[in-house]
Write a protein that holds these residues in place. Structure first.
Motif, PDB file in Angstrom:
ATOM      1  N   SER A 168      40.489  62.022  44.407  1.00 39.40           N
ATOM      2  CA  SER A 168      40.165  60.699  44.949  1.00 39.40           C
ATOM      3  C   SER A 168      39.732  59.742  43.850  1.00 39.40           C
ATOM      4  O   SER A 168      40.139  58.572  43.815  1.00 39.40           O
ATOM      5  N   ALA A 169      38.892  60.232  42.929  1.00 35.52           N
ATOM      6  CA  ALA A 169      38.434  59.382  41.825  1.00 35.52           C
ATOM      7  C   ALA A 169      39.595  59.013  40.912  1.00 35.52           C
ATOM      8  O   ALA A 169      39.698  57.868  40.450  1.00 35.52           O
ATOM      9  N   ALA A 170      40.489  59.962  40.646  1.00 35.24           N
ATOM     10  CA  ALA A 170      41.652  59.674  39.800  1.00 35.24           C
ATOM     11  C   ALA A 170      42.564  58.651  40.466  1.00 35.24           C
ATOM     12  O   ALA A 170      43.071  57.723  39.809  1.00 35.24           O
ATOM     13  N   GLU A 171      42.761  58.800  41.769  1.00 31.05           N
ATOM     14  CA  GLU A 171      43.660  57.881  42.491  1.00 31.05           C
ATOM     15  C   GLU A 171      43.161  56.446  42.413  1.00 31.05           C
ATOM     16  O   GLU A 171      43.962  55.505  42.288  1.00 31.05           O
ATOM     17  N   GLU A 172      41.860  56.242  42.466  1.00 31.04           N
ATOM     18  CA  GLU A 172      41.308  54.889  42.363  1.00 31.04           C
ATOM     19  C   GLU A 172      41.628  54.274  41.007  1.00 31.04           C
ATOM     20  O   GLU A 172      41.964  53.090  40.915  1.00 31.04           O
ATOM     21  N   GLU A 173      41.530  55.077  39.948  1.00 34.48           N
ATOM     22  CA  GLU A 173      41.855  54.577  38.614  1.00 34.48           C
ATOM     23  C   GLU A 173      43.333  54.213  38.511  1.00 34.48           C
ATOM     24  O   GLU A 173      43.699  53.162  37.964  1.00 34.48           O
ATOM     25  N   GLY A 191      47.907  49.873  38.772  1.00 33.14           N
ATOM     26  CA  GLY A 191      49.219  49.581  39.327  1.00 33.14           C
ATOM     27  C   GLY A 191      50.130  50.775  39.494  1.00 33.14           C
ATOM     28  O   GLY A 191      51.344  50.631  39.623  1.00 33.14           O
ATOM     29  N   PHE A 192      49.552  51.986  39.503  1.00 36.85           N
ATOM     30  CA  PHE A 192      50.345  53.202  39.651  1.00 36.85           C
ATOM     31  C   PHE A 192      50.078  53.859  41.010  1.00 36.85           C
ATOM     32  O   PHE A 192      48.948  53.837  41.513  1.00 36.85           O
ATOM     33  N   LEU A 193      51.111  54.461  41.561  1.00 42.25           N
ATOM     34  CA  LEU A 193      51.020  55.217  42.809  1.00 42.25           C
ATOM     35  C   LEU A 193      50.888  56.695  42.484  1.00 42.25           C
ATOM     36  O   LEU A 193      51.612  57.213  41.626  1.00 42.25           O
ATOM     37  N   LEU A 194      49.960  57.386  43.157  1.00 37.69           N
ATOM     38  CA  LEU A 194      49.766  58.820  42.949  1.00 37.69           C
ATOM     39  C   LEU A 194      50.500  59.595  44.035  1.00 37.69           C
ATOM     40  O   LEU A 194      50.310  59.354  45.224  1.00 37.69           O
ATOM     41  N   MET A 195      51.335  60.540  43.611  1.00 39.28           N
ATOM     42  CA  MET A 195      52.045  61.411  44.552  1.00 39.28           C
ATOM     43  C   MET A 195      51.505  62.827  44.371  1.00 39.28           C
ATOM     44  O   MET A 195      51.578  63.413  43.287  1.00 39.28           O
ATOM     45  N   LEU A 196      50.950  63.376  45.456  1.00 37.70           N
ATOM     46  CA  LEU A 196      50.210  64.632  45.403  1.00 37.70           C
ATOM     47  C   LEU A 196      51.028  65.790  45.958  1.00 37.70           C
ATOM     48  O   LEU A 196      51.698  65.660  46.989  1.00 37.70           O
ATOM     49  N   ARG A 230      38.003  60.644  37.099  1.00 33.36           N
ATOM     50  CA  ARG A 230      38.120  59.360  36.388  1.00 33.36           C
ATOM     51  C   ARG A 230      38.522  59.572  34.937  1.00 33.36           C
ATOM     52  O   ARG A 230      39.389  58.856  34.403  1.00 33.36           O
ATOM     53  N   THR A 231      37.897  60.549  34.287  1.00 32.29           N
ATOM     54  CA  THR A 231      38.210  60.810  32.879  1.00 32.29           C
ATOM     55  C   THR A 231      39.668  61.213  32.706  1.00 32.29           C
ATOM     56  O   THR A 231      40.362  60.721  31.812  1.00 32.29           O
TER      57      THR A 231
END
Length: 346
Positions: A86-91, A96-101, A303-304
């Motif tokens: 969730s934290a990575a997805e916010e970053e 401007g990037f979409l996360l596909m899990l 986030r890191t």
């Protein structure tokens, strides 16, 4: 005589002139929001020198870059992954990037399907969480993608590694139990092929070595996540002639099985057996009594990892550091540990 028509410069010409990748040129000319000022200036100088028309770059971007990040976890129901992802997805969203899990459950067929999707969708980068490094076909397929990659608690060649200090955490927890007087400490962890598990085992062994206590191999019980075998394993441990006086356990579904096994054997914690879990879950906090836990900032891990991947995508033409970024653990002491009982032990 008719003059030969001059060949118009292509996006590849611009990339070669600037010494960068085609995708970097595409993102820059399409107004990419995650491009460094130095890289932007270099590309625009090349565009000017060659007389390249930027409108072609937008078309190239649509065909060559997707502004999509591929993210692979073993089991998304694991609360450890939930906070980090969730934290990575916010970053990624801010950039401007979409996360596909994809959740693979450590199955090689699911891993192969993930790699296939990455290729088809022309993703811009990969974020990989802890997984089984014994899957050789997956590792070979990953090496052919040639994409920026950041790994969390996983060893992958040419990736940027982010690691929680599981070894240091297990070392601290084992030292603490030894300090209370425990000499038979059971370790329940994941498969040895998964990096956090091997690191915890190393910390556990180091603490015993420091205290000059011989490790009983029968007290080390590796389990695959979700295998639901911890209950029977703990029952076996508690019925040994010399049973453990303390248990270090994973803090997800495995912890629930540990507690059930203790109760089923007519024992209580911490009176009969002490418990420390790895991962500060809701169960650890709200059990009665509450359970001592190794904790780390899952949001900060996510986030890191995301920021490092965005940097690698932005500066894909520069050699990046592959030195691990370590994030600390801390031992939260509650009421699940005590000195070993002197009476009633087998």
């Amino acid at each position: 005589m008719t003059k030969a028509r001059r060949t118009r410069p292509t996006i590849r010409d611009v990339a070669a002139e600037a010494g960068v990748s085609v995708s970097s040129v595409s993102r820059t000319l399409n107004g990419g929001i995650y491009t460094s000022a130095e890289l932007h200036a270099r590309i625009m100088r090349a565009v000017k020198r060659l007389g390249f028309e930027p409108d072609q770059a937008a078309q190239a971007l649509r065909s060559r870059a997707s502004n999509t990040i591929g993210c692979m976890v073993a089991d998304f129901s694991n609360p450890h992954y939930t906070g980090m992802v969730s934290a990575a997805e916010e970053e990624f969203q801010r950039a401007g990037f979409l996360l596909m899990l994809a959740a693979t459950k450590h199955e090689e067929a699911r891993e192969a399907a993930f790699l296939s999707a990455v290729r088809r969708r022309q993703m811009d980068g990969l974020l990989l969480f802890a997984g089984d490094n014994s899957h050789k076909d997956f590792m070979k397929g990953l090496a052919t993608l040639d994409l920026p990659c950041v790994t969390v608690d996983r060893e992958v060649p040419d990736s940027v590694p982010v690691r929680v200090d599981h070894r240091g955490g297990a070392l601290e927890a084992t030292r603490y139990l030894i300090g209370l007087g425990h000499r038979r400490i059971a370790l329940l962890t994941g498969s040895a092929a998964v990096l956090p598990s091997s690191e915890r085992l190393a910390g556990y062994r180091q603490a015993h070595q420091e205290a000059k206590i011989e490790v009983d191999p029968g007290l080390i019980r590796p389990h695959m996540q979700g295998a639901n075998t911890a209950f029977s394993s703990v029952c076996q441990l508690l019925q040994m002639t010399k049973s453990p006086t303390a248990i270090i356990s994973l803090g997800t579904s495995m912890l629930a099985e540990v507690l059930e096994a203790i109760t089923s054997n007519g024992l209580r914690y911490p009176q009969d057996v002490s418990i420390v879990c790895s991962g500060d879950t809701d169960l650890a906090r709200h059990a009665t009594p509450a359970i001592s836990a190794l904790s780390w900032d899952m949001n900060e891990v996510g986030r890191t990892a995301a920021r490092l991947l965005l940097e690698r995508i932005r500066d894909s033409d520069k050699p990046g550091s592959s030195a691990p970024v370590f994030l600390p653990t801390r031992l939260i002491l509650r009421h699940s540990c005590a000195a070993p009982a002197t009476r009633g032990r087998k």
